[in-house]
Design a protein around this motif. Structure first.
Motif, short mmCIF file in Angstrom:
data_model
loop_
_atom_site.label_atom_id
_atom_site.label_comp_id
_atom_site.label_asym_id
_atom_site.label_seq_id
_atom_site.Cartn_x
_atom_site.Cartn_y
_atom_site.Cartn_z
N VAL A 1 36.60 94.60 -38.27
CA VAL A 1 36.72 93.48 -38.28
C VAL A 1 34.75 93.23 -37.59
O VAL A 1 33.84 93.69 -36.95
N GLN A 2 33.94 92.22 -38.39
CA GLN A 2 33.22 92.15 -38.57
C GLN A 2 32.27 91.21 -37.62
O GLN A 2 31.63 90.80 -36.58
N GLY A 3 32.95 89.63 -37.63
CA GLY A 3 33.25 88.86 -36.87
C GLY A 3 34.21 87.98 -36.42
O GLY A 3 35.34 87.37 -37.11
N ILE A 4 34.14 87.07 -35.52
CA ILE A 4 35.22 85.86 -34.90
C ILE A 4 34.68 84.95 -34.43
O ILE A 4 33.31 84.71 -33.65
N SER A 5 35.33 83.85 -35.32
CA SER A 5 34.77 82.24 -34.88
C SER A 5 35.29 81.73 -34.05
O SER A 5 35.42 82.30 -32.89
N ALA A 6 33.67 81.27 -33.99
CA ALA A 6 33.81 80.83 -32.41
C ALA A 6 34.33 79.20 -31.94
O ALA A 6 34.76 78.97 -30.11
N GLY A 7 35.40 79.06 -33.27
CA GLY A 7 36.88 78.18 -32.54
C GLY A 7 37.20 78.21 -33.96
O GLY A 7 37.57 78.83 -34.52
N THR A 8 38.68 77.81 -33.21
CA THR A 8 40.33 77.51 -33.90
C THR A 8 39.61 76.84 -35.68
O THR A 8 38.67 76.13 -35.10
N GLY A 9 40.55 76.87 -36.37
CA GLY A 9 40.19 76.35 -37.96
C GLY A 9 39.94 74.54 -37.61
O GLY A 9 39.54 74.00 -37.83
N SER A 10 41.28 73.96 -35.99
CA SER A 10 41.13 72.24 -35.82
C SER A 10 40.50 72.10 -35.71
O SER A 10 39.79 71.05 -35.48
N ALA A 11 40.02 72.95 -34.83
CA ALA A 11 38.54 72.74 -34.13
C ALA A 11 37.37 72.06 -34.63
O ALA A 11 36.11 71.45 -34.22
N LEU A 12 37.59 72.90 -35.92
CA LEU A 12 36.37 73.62 -36.89
C LEU A 12 36.67 72.16 -38.04
O LEU A 12 35.57 72.38 -39.34
N ALA A 13 37.68 71.77 -37.84
CA ALA A 13 38.04 70.87 -39.10
C ALA A 13 36.89 69.62 -39.10
O ALA A 13 36.58 69.16 -37.76
N ILE A 14 36.67 69.11 -40.45
CA ILE A 14 35.67 67.71 -40.35
C ILE A 14 36.11 66.72 -39.84
O ILE A 14 35.41 66.29 -38.69
N ILE A 15 37.68 66.89 -39.60
CA ILE A 15 37.74 65.88 -38.54
C ILE A 15 39.01 66.51 -37.34
O ILE A 15 39.83 66.81 -38.13
N PRO A 16 38.52 66.86 -36.34
CA PRO A 16 39.20 67.79 -35.50
C PRO A 16 40.46 66.98 -34.59
O PRO A 16 40.23 66.07 -35.20
#
Length: 399
Positions: free
Chosen positions: A300-315
């Motif tokens: 594991v190199q990194g963990i995202s700062a947010g979920t997929g839905s939070a980082l979507a174009i339209i949350p």
């Protein structure tokens, strides 16, 4: 009658015997059912204990998911200048090396623009050289007018004394006075002209003059634009999404093709938020590819700062009263071990992977994120400045 009594007695004995037999059978069946139930409970408890032990000592250390896909950097090649495509040297699925020439834009207009910029620079240098000559001429003119002023001042002084003594006429005196005023005005005019010429002419360095600087800047623009008619591969990899053809008119920033570097790939795994409790950077990962069924290893190199839905174009908006909880997924970046990738070979981006993260074992040789840098579109200023110096010296008449 006695016979009937005996028959009734025998009948009752038979019924009692049957009842006892049925009771025995029922007891046996009950015993067997109890034994089966006990056996089932023992097996169930054994399975629970075994699974509990398995989960406690092994399974809880792992997080597994099939929601994982191979990814890589996609280098979009764009046109740097406008023009018509003259040559294309690559095609989709073709391997290219970093710095390889992949397309040419017609450079006729840009060669002409460079020639014009060269001429304008030479013209500005000659104009600058003329300014230096003008300064010398104005200085000589100022010396001459100062001499004239000195003579006019002497004549005026003498004529004024002669006029007071009555030796000359008033007309002669006024003429001498006017000549003195004209000579003084001429000197002042020459001083202002010299001051203005010195402002226009910078004797310290030709490169500091605004007209020369502007001409040099225009030459550099033309020089760079001509270089940008050649399109190079910014990265080694495989050509995909080629959308440029011979004779096509392209504009700056228009996408021509994309290069995917399959030697620098990683996996984006989308884990449930409930599975992230023990996942951390450095955890070792076992991965199985759906493409070739080969097993790869990484960490594991990194963990995202947010979920997929939070980082979507339209949350997603959950501010309504009809809210239903949905388990979110968090992207986790997993990189391949170089040896594993070298041994098994690369795989296409977008392909699926089954990943298994071992949260109990850390990879100590974590490779940090690397900075990307390219000198492909960097102009060699030494060569360009040599050309500029050559143009300037040739128009100054110096070797």
């Amino acid at each position: 009658m006695e016979k009937n009594i005996v028959n009734n007695t025998n009948k009752k004995d038979i019924e009692n015997h049957l009842d006892e037999k049925e009771k025995k059978i029922e007891k046996v069946q009950t015993k067997k059912a109890f034994e089966k139930m006990l056996l089932f409970l023992c097996v169930f408890l054994s399975v629970v204990i075994i699974y509990g032990a398995y989960w406690l000592f092994y399974a809880r250390k792992f997080v597994e998911t099939e929601n994982a896909y191979v990814n890589s950097s996609q280098n979009v090649v764009t046109a740097q200048v406008a023009g018509r495509i003259k040559e294309v040297f690559v095609e989709n699925t073709q391997e290219v090396e970093k710095g390889q020439l992949i397309a040419l834009i017609d450079d006729t207009d840009y060669k002409i623009a460079l020639e014009n910029a060269t001429a304008d620079l030479g013209k500005s240098v000659r104009a600058y050289f003329n300014l230096s000559s003008s300064v010398g001429q104005i200085e000589d003119e100022l010396l001459s007018r100062k001499s004239q002023l000195k003579k006019a001042e002497t004549d005026f002084t003498m004529d004024r004394a002669s006029y007071k003594a009555g030796l000359i006429s008033k007309l002669q005196y006024e003429t001498s006075k006017n000549n003195y005023s004209i000579a003084k005005a001429g000197v002042n005019q020459s001083k202002k002209a010299l001051e203005n010429a010195k402002i226009q002419f910078d004797s310290k360095s030709i490169y500091n003059h605004p007209d020369i600087q502007k001409a040099i800047a225009n030459y550099k623009i033309a020089y760079v634009n001509l270089m940008r008619t050649k399109v190079y591969a910014p990265e080694s990899g495989k050509i995909v999404k080629k959308s440029v053809f011979l004779g096509q008119q392209v504009n700056p920033s228009q996408e021509l093709m994309t290069i995917v570097n399959l030697k620098d790939i990683w996996v984006d795994a989308n884990l449930k938020e409930t599975e992230m409790r023990n996942v951390k950077i450095g955890d070792k990962v076992k991965m199985k590819s759906d493409v070739d069924d080969k097993v790869y290893y990484g960490y594991v190199q990194g963990i995202s700062a947010g979920t997929g839905s939070a980082l979507a174009i339209i949350p997603a908006q959950n501010a309504t009263g009809n809210w239903i909880k949905i388990v979110q997924r968090i992207p986790v970046r997993i990189v391949f071990d170089k040896e594993s990738l070298k041994e098994n070979g690369s795989i296409p981006i977008g392909s699926s992977m089954i990943i298994k993260i071992d949260t109990s074992e850390i990879n100590k040789n974590i490779i940090p994120y690397k900075a990307e840098k390219s000198t492909l579109y960097t102009v060699d200023e030494k060569i360009m400045n040599k050309e500029i110096d050559k143009i300037i010296q040739s128009n100054l008449g110096k070797k």
